[in-house]
Design a protein around this motif. Sequence first.
Motif, PDB file in Angstrom:
ATOM      1  N   HIS A  68      20.088  81.316   6.194  1.00 46.80           N
ATOM      2  CA  HIS A  68      20.309  81.191   4.608  1.00 46.80           C
ATOM      3  C   HIS A  68      21.753  80.924   4.333  1.00 46.80           C
ATOM      4  CE1 HIS A  68      20.621  82.851   0.441  1.00 46.80           C
ATOM      5  NE2 HIS A  68      21.595  83.503   0.764  1.00 46.80           N
ATOM      6  N   THR A 114      17.053  82.898  -1.249  1.00 52.36           N
ATOM      7  CA  THR A 114      15.966  82.970  -0.157  1.00 52.36           C
ATOM      8  C   THR A 114      15.252  84.385  -0.396  1.00 52.36           C
ATOM      9  OG1 THR A 114      17.417  81.666   1.254  1.00 52.36           O
ATOM     10  CG2 THR A 114      15.904  82.841   2.242  1.00 52.36           C
ATOM     11  N   ARG A 167      13.193  79.969  -1.743  1.00 55.78           N
ATOM     12  CA  ARG A 167      13.158  79.334  -0.315  1.00 55.78           C
ATOM     13  C   ARG A 167      12.138  80.661   0.504  1.00 55.78           C
ATOM     14  NH1 ARG A 167      16.678  77.034   4.597  1.00 55.78           N
ATOM     15  NH2 ARG A 167      15.099  76.284   5.765  1.00 55.78           N
TER      16      ARG A 167
END
Length: 442
Positions: A182, A235, A275
């Motif tokens: 990340h 994320t 994500r």
Amino acid sequence: MSVLIIEDNVSLATLISMYLSGEGIENEVVHNGFEGMARLNEREYDVLLTDIRLPKISGTEIFEKAKTLYPDMPVIIMTAFGNIPDAVKAMRDGAYDYITKPFENDDLLKTIKKAIEVSSIRKENSRLKQYMKDVNTPRMAGHSPAYLAMIKLADTVAPTDAPVLITGESGTGKELTARYIHGKSRRADKQFIAVNCAAIPEQLFESELFGHKKGAFTGADRDFKGRIAEAEGGTLFLDEIGEMPITVQVKLLRFLQESEIQPVGAGLPVKVNTRVIAATNKDLKSMSEKGTFREDLYYRLNVFPVEVPQLSRRREDIAELVELFSKKYGSKVTFSAEALSKLENAQWKGNIRELENTVYRICILKGQGVVAGEDVPTEASGDFAYSMNMVLPEDGLDLEEMEKTIIARALIKFGGNKSRTAKYLNIPRHVLLYRLEKYDME
């Protein structure tokens, strides 16, 4: 403050330069696109002021080059009345503004000063984003082949939006690896939301991930966005994904395919840009074959697998990790060679987590000074009795084979250096050479 002026009309360019200099604005002047390109390749300016029609290389080409080199640098297009459509197109493509010839000096100065302010704000935002990226990227340590192979994979996948499946034993640092990915991604300045799938009751799982509307079920007294929506732009890390109920796996698969979620009680789905990085210490492929994990979800998550090696495969990293952990806990201790050797030879069934806890404990007990061999806890001493703790087979043991294995592993540990190997095994060098010849291990 610095402005690059690209204008093929020498008189106009000189007048603009003199006017800006009189206002205390540093500037440079070039009269064609080639020179303009050369200056841009050398340095960044606060503002680029360019004519749209230039010989050989057009202002549009220069703008495209500037946008690639310096995304934060505002570009002002100068254009004759008949070329306004070209200037408008450039603005649609990202130019800051355009000004039509002939123009008043005050109008030009006002536009340039605003552009300089915008440039300053953009650069500050970029610095803040980089700072957040540095803060969000955890400190990693190691140089072993297993570690470097893992980091190479993480660095490769980080800039993409592909789902990542991180596998490895408990305590190896799967969440740390997820945070590393990340931190190295374009999403580093956005949220990193971690969800432990094993800690959520099955009946609340769907609501926790996808959210719910007020009144959707008993106790839903307000709207809840859900973890996926909370991680918008960033994320979502799903730890222990093997514990996720099959019923929720279907909805997660839809989100991965369509980038949309439907909160419990909502009539319409909502687009979300998040994500997903998942982690597990289980064999999801085997689970999918047995029907305890959806096969289609497994393949969707396994687009880019990253395996985090257990500590036993990266013993050469232990010294670096010990230093990292001792600094993390603000300790003033240093570790002797004997202490490090014991830590390097311990089993570490709990992997890095166990090593970190052990170092933390040593730092607390020692306080300051040099950590000696006797300061290393017995359970992590790596002594022979501990490291050879095993269940003896019922049908006998081949002692000769066992001796060969120990010698071979010791040679590997010291890169084939026979003197160091003999010292490590507490035997004279000539005895080691005799054993190597005896077992045909030369």
